[in-house]
Scaffold this active site. Sequence first.
Site, short mmCIF file in Angstrom:
data_model
loop_
_atom_site.label_atom_id
_atom_site.label_comp_id
_atom_site.label_asym_id
_atom_site.label_seq_id
_atom_site.Cartn_x
_atom_site.Cartn_y
_atom_site.Cartn_z
N TYR A 154 0.84 -1.20 0.00
CA TYR A 154 0.00 0.00 0.00
C TYR A 154 0.87 1.25 0.00
O TYR A 154 0.65 2.19 -0.78
CB TYR A 154 -0.91 -0.03 1.23
CG TYR A 154 -1.70 1.22 1.48
CD1 TYR A 154 -2.88 1.47 0.78
CD2 TYR A 154 -1.30 2.13 2.45
CE1 TYR A 154 -3.63 2.61 1.03
CE2 TYR A 154 -2.04 3.27 2.71
CZ TYR A 154 -3.20 3.51 2.01
OH TYR A 154 -3.94 4.64 2.25
N LYS A 158 1.12 4.16 -2.87
CA LYS A 158 0.86 5.58 -2.62
C LYS A 158 2.07 6.44 -2.99
O LYS A 158 1.90 7.57 -3.45
CB LYS A 158 0.49 5.78 -1.14
CG LYS A 158 -0.86 5.21 -0.76
CD LYS A 158 -2.00 5.86 -1.54
CE LYS A 158 -3.36 5.43 -1.01
NZ LYS A 158 -4.48 6.06 -1.75
#
Length: 258
Positions: A154, A158
């Site tokens: 994740y 990002k």
Amino acid sequence: MAVTIDLSGSVAVVTGGTRGVGAGITRALLEAGAEVVTCARRPPDRSVEAAGRTARFHAADLRDPAAVGAFFDRVREDHGRLDLLVNNAGGTGFRLLGEGGAARHARVVELNLLAPLTASLAAYEVMRHQTGGGSIIMIGSVSGSRPSPGSAAYGAAKAGLDHLARSMAVEWAPRVRVNTLVPGMVRTELSHLHYGDAEGVAAVGRTVPLGRLAEPADIGDACVFLASDRAAYVSGASLHVHGGGERPAFLDAATAHK
């Protein structure tokens, strides 16, 4: 003279805009006067409303390019234009790298990086042909700028999203502005899954310099600014909305040993 932001007459899409941070963004845009369309794979339990107005919802799987294209075609047909895309949909559960397997981590990257790319490409095809162009906001995360154990895929996605936004801002200027909004820890209806009960949330909030977790409205207000003419010369930027960041652990360790 009071400074107000009026987005009346503008059309905004908020992906994943039906709960949590996304709902906060949707409400802020509605309050500013925008017409808001949200999308997610499943319909919400209830509509998102603010200022006596209601956001429209259409189901769409953002990982399916054909479905994304059809969704943005419908937005154009229904509203005639698209002024703002907020790429908010995303997220992950806690999973250490060695426990997930490559395929699981790849799905996290797909949702948090490739899906926003797909949506942005479809939105750009609408925005670049219309008077006034448009604006795209990526919802990043502080996880993309620091180690993110338990959510490494994740965090990597990002980080890539922020870089993608900077490249889009150059390639698509001057028709479309592209920025990244970088939230820190946000208090939502799912906060208990990450921080525990109310005492746990308060304890985590005390580690933030401003003394609390962000509320979804804090993120929504920042989106309204980036979408507005007040930010007409802001593109390729990363706006951190994290209450001052995270207090370095060494400060507490040093204090404890004095």
